[in-house]
Design a protein around this motif. Structure first.
Motif, short mmCIF file in Angstrom:
data_model
loop_
_atom_site.label_atom_id
_atom_site.label_comp_id
_atom_site.label_asym_id
_atom_site.label_seq_id
_atom_site.Cartn_x
_atom_site.Cartn_y
_atom_site.Cartn_z
N VAL A 48 44.35 78.51 -9.97
CA VAL A 48 44.67 77.42 -8.86
C VAL A 48 43.44 76.23 -9.09
CG1 VAL A 48 44.80 76.87 -6.19
CG2 VAL A 48 45.41 79.31 -7.38
N ASN A 49 44.03 74.93 -9.05
CA ASN A 49 43.03 73.83 -8.96
C ASN A 49 42.54 73.54 -7.63
OD1 ASN A 49 44.00 73.33 -11.74
ND2 ASN A 49 45.70 71.96 -11.20
N ALA A 50 41.16 73.52 -7.51
CA ALA A 50 40.51 73.16 -6.43
C ALA A 50 41.15 72.08 -5.44
CB ALA A 50 38.88 72.98 -6.61
N THR A 51 41.56 70.98 -6.35
CA THR A 51 42.23 69.65 -5.48
C THR A 51 43.41 70.20 -4.75
OG1 THR A 51 43.09 69.15 -7.56
CG2 THR A 51 41.04 68.02 -7.12
N ASP A 52 44.18 71.08 -5.26
CA ASP A 52 45.49 71.94 -4.68
C ASP A 52 44.95 72.55 -3.38
OD1 ASP A 52 46.84 70.56 -6.49
OD2 ASP A 52 47.14 72.42 -7.76
N VAL A 53 43.86 73.20 -3.50
CA VAL A 53 43.36 74.11 -2.42
C VAL A 53 42.98 73.19 -1.45
CG1 VAL A 53 41.82 75.70 -1.71
CG2 VAL A 53 42.77 75.82 -3.83
N GLU A 54 42.58 71.79 -1.52
CA GLU A 54 42.02 71.06 -0.56
C GLU A 54 43.03 70.49 0.29
OE1 GLU A 54 40.11 67.96 -2.75
OE2 GLU A 54 38.22 69.19 -2.61
N GLN A 55 44.56 70.66 -0.27
CA GLN A 55 45.53 70.33 0.44
C GLN A 55 45.86 71.23 1.63
OE1 GLN A 55 46.73 67.36 -0.25
NE2 GLN A 55 45.06 67.01 -1.90
N LEU A 56 45.23 72.47 1.61
CA LEU A 56 45.79 73.55 2.58
C LEU A 56 45.44 73.13 4.15
CD1 LEU A 56 44.07 76.66 1.02
CD2 LEU A 56 46.58 76.00 1.28
N SER A 57 44.58 72.04 4.20
CA SER A 57 44.30 71.49 5.51
C SER A 57 45.32 70.97 6.11
CB SER A 57 43.24 70.47 5.59
OG SER A 57 43.48 69.47 4.81
N ARG A 58 46.32 70.45 5.50
CA ARG A 58 47.61 69.79 6.00
C ARG A 58 48.51 70.93 6.57
NH1 ARG A 58 49.89 65.98 0.96
NH2 ARG A 58 47.75 64.80 1.00
N TYR A 59 48.55 72.13 6.12
CA TYR A 59 49.25 73.34 6.72
C TYR A 59 48.41 74.55 7.64
CZ TYR A 59 51.68 71.36 2.77
OH TYR A 59 52.35 70.34 1.85
N GLY A 60 46.92 73.87 7.85
CA GLY A 60 46.48 74.80 8.94
C GLY A 60 45.62 75.83 8.13
N GLY A 61 45.72 75.85 6.88
CA GLY A 61 44.72 76.60 6.07
C GLY A 61 43.18 76.55 6.04
N ASN A 62 42.76 77.57 5.58
CA ASN A 62 41.26 77.61 5.37
C ASN A 62 40.93 77.22 3.75
OD1 ASN A 62 38.18 78.61 5.04
ND2 ASN A 62 38.46 79.71 6.74
N VAL A 63 40.11 75.94 4.01
CA VAL A 63 39.86 75.36 2.63
C VAL A 63 38.52 76.10 1.86
CG1 VAL A 63 39.31 73.22 1.21
CG2 VAL A 63 40.94 73.26 3.04
N GLY A 64 37.65 76.04 2.69
CA GLY A 64 36.27 76.40 2.11
C GLY A 64 36.24 77.83 1.61
N SER A 65 36.68 78.82 2.67
CA SER A 65 36.63 80.15 2.10
C SER A 65 37.57 80.55 1.06
CB SER A 65 36.91 81.06 3.63
OG SER A 65 35.90 80.64 4.45
N THR A 66 38.60 79.97 1.18
CA THR A 66 39.62 80.27 0.04
C THR A 66 39.33 79.71 -1.26
OG1 THR A 66 41.36 79.70 1.60
CG2 THR A 66 41.93 79.73 -0.62
N LEU A 67 38.52 78.57 -1.35
CA LEU A 67 37.72 78.22 -2.58
C LEU A 67 36.71 79.49 -3.15
CD1 LEU A 67 37.19 74.42 -2.03
CD2 LEU A 67 38.62 75.39 -3.80
N GLU A 68 36.11 79.75 -2.19
CA GLU A 68 35.05 80.81 -2.46
C GLU A 68 35.91 81.94 -3.06
OE1 GLU A 68 32.32 81.99 0.33
OE2 GLU A 68 31.82 80.09 1.03
N VAL A 69 36.83 82.39 -2.31
CA VAL A 69 37.52 83.82 -3.00
C VAL A 69 38.02 83.72 -4.21
CG1 VAL A 69 39.49 85.14 -2.54
CG2 VAL A 69 37.77 84.65 -0.76
N LEU A 70 38.86 82.35 -4.51
CA LEU A 70 39.50 82.35 -5.75
C LEU A 70 38.23 81.87 -7.00
CD1 LEU A 70 41.95 79.55 -4.64
CD2 LEU A 70 42.55 81.82 -5.50
N ASP A 71 36.98 81.27 -6.55
CA ASP A 71 36.06 81.49 -7.48
C ASP A 71 35.56 82.76 -7.83
OD1 ASP A 71 34.13 80.28 -9.18
OD2 ASP A 71 32.57 80.09 -7.56
N ALA A 72 35.34 83.58 -6.75
CA ALA A 72 34.93 85.02 -6.82
C ALA A 72 35.64 85.66 -7.93
CB ALA A 72 34.65 85.51 -5.54
N ALA A 73 37.10 85.68 -7.59
CA ALA A 73 38.15 86.03 -8.54
C ALA A 73 38.23 85.60 -10.05
CB ALA A 73 39.56 86.31 -7.69
N GLY A 74 37.56 84.75 -10.25
CA GLY A 74 37.83 83.91 -11.51
C GLY A 74 39.15 83.24 -11.46
#
Length: 443
Positions: free
Chosen positions: A125-151
């Motif tokens: 997943v691209n980080a710039t795509d994750v930043e679009q989650l705010s449009r749909y009520g998603g959690n951007v910061g914590s989702t980035l952390e989890v995807l990074d931890a998962a590689g």
């Protein structure tokens, strides 16, 4: 369409074109629940380690805006190997960092939304795509952390300095932009090859860009496409007459042409031998004692401690922001090779803050002294404005007030305030010059 029992005529079927199909448009089917799996309570699952993202990705054919309501509906039933794998990572990561159940569920829901938005649902997943989650009520910061931890995170974000650079150089000629990009890379990342250079603070780079951007656009408007065409006379002519803008431009151009010359991208350095213009230094002024006292007695324990650290020991805002719990040992603050015995008012406010932190965020493993709602479940520092938004004081003016009081108390001893506050001689001289100031002398 051919009649039943007859062979399809391919020439006739493709006479008006061929039907194309879009990949990954249908939601994957949910796996059937095993018969022996209990239907009420959720059974514990082992962490999956077999997931491997595909090496290829589906390219985007059309840029079609998503319907937020449709995305949320599809996310309710989204189920892929990546979601199941990340769900285990979320629980492990959340337990380690003291996440609440609500935050954990928000991240899992955000991952489902991300999969609906992905062209290749199981790819990185691209980080710039994750930043679009705010449009749909998603959690951007914590989702980035989890995807990074998962590689599974592809961090394609630009820093604020890079975004600022791109905005300021968008209309410049291509050869000039290529030269500027080499300079920017050296400024932000440094250089390990000769001539070696250390990376500069991003704020320093922004100030350099601010100073040189108008000059670069003026040269481009005059027909220059490369910085190798610039002479020293043109540099002198392009500099502002005076003030901070001239100082910013001089230091920015010296840095720019110095890097380009060391990389052999220009023949001569047109700023070689040019003196820089001194900027008139401001006179530090004392603060109102009552306003400092009110901030020290703030009901917010974080504000009271931050103000005390600056008012008594003249720490900078950046030092306060990055303080670690392990920097304070036995009532002494160890920072930047300085061993500072903390004053009693600081120690009492430190105790109050640590007690508040232990009650408010008992599960936080963040090693920074100051934590808030945003960084308590993470490992990074607080924002630059925390906790100064709760007071009218600014850390720089409060620091100047403390140093000013010290220089007037010791009679202008520059060496003492250099050792006490970690100042350079030139910075200490600015405060020593106020000792004989008629408006600042003690009566």
């Amino acid at each position: 369409m051919a009649a039943k029992g007859h062979v399809v005529d391919l020439d006739e079927a493709t006479r008006y074109g061929q039907q194309l199909y879009l990949a990954n448009m249908r939601q994957p089917r949910l796996k059937k629940r095993p018969a022996d799996r209990p239907i009420g309570r959720r059974s514990k699952r082992a962490v999956s380690t077999a997931f491997v993202p595909p090496t290829s990705q589906q390219l985007q054919l059309l840029d079609v805006p998503h319907d937020p309501d449709g995305v949320r509906r599809q996310a309710l039933t989204a189920d892929t190997d990546l979601i199941r794998y990340c769900a285990d990572v979320v629980r492990t990561h959340g337990t380690k960092h003291g996440w609440s159940k609500r935050q954990t569920n928000d991240v899992i829901a955000s991952l489902r939304i991300m999969q609906v938005l992905q062209d290749t649902p199981t790819a990185k997943v691209n980080a710039t795509d994750v930043e679009q989650l705010s449009r749909y009520g998603g959690n951007v910061g914590s989702t980035l952390e989890v995807l990074d931890a998962a590689g599974l995170l592809n961090d394609d974000r630009q820093s604020r300095t890079e975004q600022y650079f791109a905005a300021k150089t968008a209309d410049l000629p291509a050869p000039m932009v290529e030269q500027l990009e080499v300079w920017l890379e050296v400024m932000l990342d440094g250089s390990s090859t000769a001539p070696r250079r250390q990376a500069r603070d991003p704020q320093t780079t922004r100030i350099h860009i601010l100073g040189i951007a108008p000059i670069l656009h003026a040269w481009a408007a005059n027909g220059h496409r490369s910085l190798s065409e610039i002479t020293q006379a043109q540099v002198r002519e392009a500099l502002p007459e005076s003030g901070s803008q001239r100082n910013f431009a001089e230091y920015g151009l010296r840095s720019l042409f110095g890097v380009l010359k060391s990389r052999k991208l220009i023949f001569t350095n047109p700023t070689a031998g040019m003196a820089t213009t001194r900027v008139n230094a401001t006179v530090p002024l004392p603060l109102d004692t009552e306003s400092v006292r009110q901030a020290l007695n703030s009901p917010n324990p974080a504000t009271a401690l931050a103000v005390a650290l600056v008012a008594f020991h003249a720490l900078t805002a950046k030092e306060v922001q990055n303080l670690q719990l392990t920097d304070i040992v036995d009532g002494r603050l160890h920072i930047n090779n300085r061993n500072i015995p903390l004053a009693d008012p600081v120690l009492s406010r430190l105790t109050a803050w640590l007690n508040h932190r232990a009650v408010k965020w008992p599960g936080s493993i963040n090693t920074h002294l100051f934590v808030g709602m945003r960084n308590a479940p993470r490992l990074g520092p607080v924002g630059r404005q925390f906790p100064w938004t709760n007071t009218d004081l600014r850390p720089q003016t409060l620091r100047e007030d403390r140093i000013l009081q010290e220089i007037h108390t010791n009679g202008g001893d520059i060496r003492r305030i250099c050792d006490l506050f970690g100042l350079s001689v030139s910075a200490a001289t600015r405060y020593a010059g106020t000792v004989a100031h008629p408006d600042l002398e003690k009566t």
